[in-house]
Design an enzyme around this catalytic site. Structure first.
Site, PDB file in Angstrom:
ATOM      1  N   HIS A   1      -3.183   7.560   1.919  1.00 23.11           N
ATOM      2  CA  HIS A   1      -3.578   6.234   1.444  1.00 23.11           C
ATOM      3  C   HIS A   1      -4.939   5.918   2.072  1.00 23.11           C
ATOM      4  CE1 HIS A   1      -3.880   2.051   0.737  1.00 23.11           C
ATOM      5  NE2 HIS A   1      -3.621   1.693   1.990  1.00 23.11           N
TER       6      HIS A   1
ATOM      7  N   ASN B   1      -9.994   0.227  -0.374  1.00 27.58           N
ATOM      8  CA  ASN B   1      -8.534   0.317  -0.310  1.00 27.58           C
ATOM      9  C   ASN B   1      -7.971  -0.270  -1.606  1.00 27.58           C
ATOM     10  OD1 ASN B   1      -5.813  -0.063   0.159  1.00 27.58           O
ATOM     11  ND2 ASN B   1      -6.066  -0.880   2.225  1.00 27.58           N
TER      12      ASN B   1
ATOM     13  N   CYS C   1       0.822  -1.223   0.000  1.00 32.15           N
ATOM     14  CA  CYS C   1       0.000   0.000   0.000  1.00 32.15           C
ATOM     15  C   CYS C   1       0.854   1.270   0.000  1.00 32.15           C
ATOM     16  CB  CYS C   1      -0.957  -0.001   1.184  1.00 32.15           C
ATOM     17  SG  CYS C   1      -2.150  -1.341   1.100  1.00 32.15           S
TER      18      CYS C   1
HETATM   19  O1  UT7 Z   1      -3.771  -0.640   3.583  1.00 32.98           O
HETATM   20  C1  UT7 Z   1      -2.996  -1.449   4.370  1.00 32.98           C
HETATM   21  C2  UT7 Z   1      -3.277  -1.357   5.758  1.00 32.98           C
HETATM   22  N1  UT7 Z   1      -4.513  -1.970   6.174  1.00 32.98           N
HETATM   23  C3  UT7 Z   1      -5.203  -1.335   7.102  1.00 32.98           C
HETATM   24  O2  UT7 Z   1      -4.856  -0.244   7.443  1.00 32.98           O
HETATM   25  C4  UT7 Z   1      -6.344  -2.044   7.779  1.00 32.98           C
HETATM   26  C5  UT7 Z   1      -6.245  -1.787   9.254  1.00 32.98           C
HETATM   27  N2  UT7 Z   1      -7.281  -2.405  10.034  1.00 32.98           N
HETATM   28  C6  UT7 Z   1      -8.601  -2.026   9.969  1.00 32.98           C
HETATM   29  O3  UT7 Z   1      -8.953  -1.178   9.186  1.00 32.98           O
HETATM   30  C7  UT7 Z   1      -9.557  -2.637  10.954  1.00 32.98           C
HETATM   31  O4  UT7 Z   1      -8.853  -3.361  11.926  1.00 32.98           O
HETATM   32  C8  UT7 Z   1     -10.617  -3.552  10.289  1.00 32.98           C
HETATM   33  C9  UT7 Z   1     -11.595  -2.719   9.497  1.00 32.98           C
HETATM   34  C10 UT7 Z   1      -9.941  -4.565   9.400  1.00 32.98           C
HETATM   35  C11 UT7 Z   1     -11.422  -4.305  11.373  1.00 32.98           C
HETATM   36  O5  UT7 Z   1     -12.029  -3.376  12.261  1.00 32.98           O
HETATM   37  P1  UT7 Z   1     -11.934  -3.620  13.837  1.00 32.98           P
HETATM   38  O6  UT7 Z   1     -12.697  -2.531  14.476  1.00 32.98           O
HETATM   39  O7  UT7 Z   1     -10.467  -3.730  14.189  1.00 32.98           O
HETATM   40  O8  UT7 Z   1     -12.727  -4.952  14.018  1.00 32.98           O
HETATM   41  P2  UT7 Z   1     -12.210  -6.358  14.615  1.00 32.98           P
HETATM   42  O9  UT7 Z   1     -11.246  -7.007  13.704  1.00 32.98           O
HETATM   43  O10 UT7 Z   1     -11.812  -6.172  16.048  1.00 32.98           O
HETATM   44  O11 UT7 Z   1     -13.556  -7.174  14.602  1.00 32.98           O
HETATM   45  C12 UT7 Z   1     -14.673  -6.824  15.446  1.00 32.98           C
HETATM   46  C13 UT7 Z   1     -15.780  -7.827  15.227  1.00 32.98           C
HETATM   47  C14 UT7 Z   1     -15.310  -9.277  15.336  1.00 32.98           C
HETATM   48  O12 UT7 Z   1     -16.335 -10.028  15.942  1.00 32.98           O
HETATM   49  P3  UT7 Z   1     -16.259 -10.410  17.511  1.00 32.98           P
HETATM   50  O13 UT7 Z   1     -14.985 -11.168  17.668  1.00 32.98           O
HETATM   51  O14 UT7 Z   1     -16.247  -9.106  18.242  1.00 32.98           O
HETATM   52  O15 UT7 Z   1     -17.488 -11.214  17.706  1.00 32.98           O
HETATM   53  C15 UT7 Z   1     -15.162  -9.705  13.906  1.00 32.98           C
HETATM   54  O16 UT7 Z   1     -15.331 -11.095  13.735  1.00 32.98           O
HETATM   55  O17 UT7 Z   1     -16.299  -7.687  13.880  1.00 32.98           O
HETATM   56  C16 UT7 Z   1     -16.278  -8.954  13.237  1.00 32.98           C
HETATM   57  N3  UT7 Z   1     -16.069  -8.737  11.823  1.00 32.98           N
HETATM   58  C17 UT7 Z   1     -17.069  -8.491  10.946  1.00 32.98           C
HETATM   59  N4  UT7 Z   1     -18.390  -8.386  11.114  1.00 32.98           N
HETATM   60  C18 UT7 Z   1     -19.122  -8.113  10.042  1.00 32.98           C
HETATM   61  C19 UT7 Z   1     -14.880  -8.705  11.136  1.00 32.98           C
HETATM   62  N5  UT7 Z   1     -15.114  -8.445   9.840  1.00 32.98           N
HETATM   63  C20 UT7 Z   1     -16.452  -8.298   9.700  1.00 32.98           C
HETATM   64  C21 UT7 Z   1     -17.280  -8.006   8.616  1.00 32.98           C
HETATM   65  N6  UT7 Z   1     -18.619  -7.925   8.833  1.00 32.98           N
HETATM   66  N7  UT7 Z   1     -16.803  -7.814   7.370  1.00 32.98           N
END
Ligand code: UT7
Length: 325
Positions: A252, A282, A115
């Site tokens: 980005h 992204n 990225c």
């Molecule tokens: O460009 C390169 C760099 N990449 C990035 O910068 C990405 C950086 N990370 C992020 O943007 C975020 O961490 C994400 C958007 C990927 C995830 O957001 P988060 O607030 O960190 O969520 P999480 O991973 O802690 O997940 C929270 C909950 C989980 O469920 P439980 O364990 O709380 O029951 C996940 O299983 O959300 C669940 N979850 C989803 N639910 C619905 C994860 N993905 C999804 C989804 N739809 N697509």
């Protein structure tokens, strides 16, 4: 006394016609428009057609940039394509772009910093021009991340999209790098200790497969805000500027919460942040030039403005570029 520097003299973009909305994704995996919007800010993304390769996207963006600059392909001395989704393992996608544009002089190569690819490629091309390796460079960020996504993994497949953006850098003689149109400077960083937090689980020398993108999202998120803020603050400080001097911040486009968090930490007003991830998702190395072209074409970024790019991605890699438009 004047010195040789490079300036952006044109930019272009290309997005595949197919649009995948959050509602479409909710029919494919266990997700919802509410979750994706709230956690990422993304509403839709473009997806390359089956027969559309990264080079096709790159060529279309390159032609758009050439038209914008009023230049012919033969005016270009070298091409850098930032991509992590090349057409083939080799030769470089950049040579496919070179051939399609009918350029037979100069040189072309790919650069892989995920990225952060565009920030790295702009830095490399600027350095090549300053060192006299050519007068005009086509710098392209082009990706088809849809091809390396695991479409059953809701934690990653909702985040990414396909697209390409390009800028043309041209050598110029300037007296004052802070006032005249040029790439003022760049700062690049990487820390390979974090390479297993965002990676593709395949490759020629390990698995002989292409593999799928894997990410520990929370850990990437946590690292991103601090790392981006540090490199942005260092860039601003290096040129004895303050955040208020920045006219446009073109980050980005990974996650709206990262964009907002970084701008707030650094002290850049929200109205100066160019946001396109709601429509593009992204797009990795393509995201900065795609956002840039959007803000140039809608009249926000104007000649003389001070523009700051930043990116962070797999590796980890990250960096920033400061440009007088
Ligand atoms: O460009 C390169 C760099 N990449 C990035 O910068 C990405 C950086 N990370 C992020 O943007 C975020 O961490 C994400 C958007 C990927 C995830 O957001 P988060 O607030 O960190 O969520 P999480 O991973 O802690 O997940 C929270 C909950 C989980 O469920 P439980 O364990 O709380 O029951 C996940 O299983 O959300 C669940 N979850 C989803 N639910 C619905 C994860 N993905 C999804 C989804 N739809 N697509």
């Amino acid at each position: 006394m004047t010195e040789t520097r490079s300036a952006v003299v044109g930019c272009g973009a290309y997005l595949p016609s197919k649009i995948l909305t959050n509602a479409d994704l909710a029919r494919m995996v266990n997700t919802s428009d509410e979750w994706i919007t709230e956690r990422t800010g993304i509403k839709s993304r473009h997806i390359a057609a089956e027969n559309e390769k990264t080079s096709d996207l790159a060529i279309a963006a390159a032609r758009d940039a050439l038209q914008d600059a009023g230049l012919k392909p033969s005016d270009i001395d070298f091409i850098v394509v930032a991509t992590s989704t090349p057409d083939l393992t080799f030769p470089a996608t950049a040579t496919t772009v070179q051939a399609a544009l009918g350029i037979t002089h100069g040189f072309a190569f790919d650069l892989q910093a995920v990225c952060s690819g565009f920030a790295y490629a702009l830095t490399a091309a600027d350095s090549f021009i300053r060192a006299g390796h050519g007068k005009r460079a086509l710098v392209i960020g082009a990706e088809t991340f849809s091809r390396i996504l695991d479409w059953e993994d809701r934690t990653t497949c909702v985040l990414f999209g396909d697209g390409a953006g390009a800028v043309i850098l041209e050598a110029c003689q300037i007296k004052d790098q802070m006032r005249e149109r040029c790439v003022i400077g760049s700062l690049l960083r990487s820390d390979g200790r974090h390479r297993d937090k965002l990676f593709v689980d395949g490759g020629p020398s390990s698995t002989q497969t292409v593999g799928h993108l894997r990410m520990h999202g929370k850990e990437v998120f946590r690292f991103a805000v601090n790392a981006i803020a540090e490199v942005v603050e260092s860039t601003i400080a290096k040129y004895k500027l303050t955040p208020k001097d920045i006219d446009w911040f073109v980050p980005h486009q990974a996650n709206k919460r990262i964009l907002d968090g970084t701008a707030k930490k650094v002290g850049i007003a929200p109205e100066k942040v160019v946001v396109t991830l709601d429509r593009h998702g992204n797009t990795s190395a393509a995201s900065i030039p795609l956002a840039l072209v959007t803000a140039v074409r809608d009249g926000r970024i104007k000649r003389g403005d001070l523009v700051l790019f930043e990116a962070m991605g797999g590796g980890f890699t990250w960096g920033a570029n400061l440009v007088r438009w």
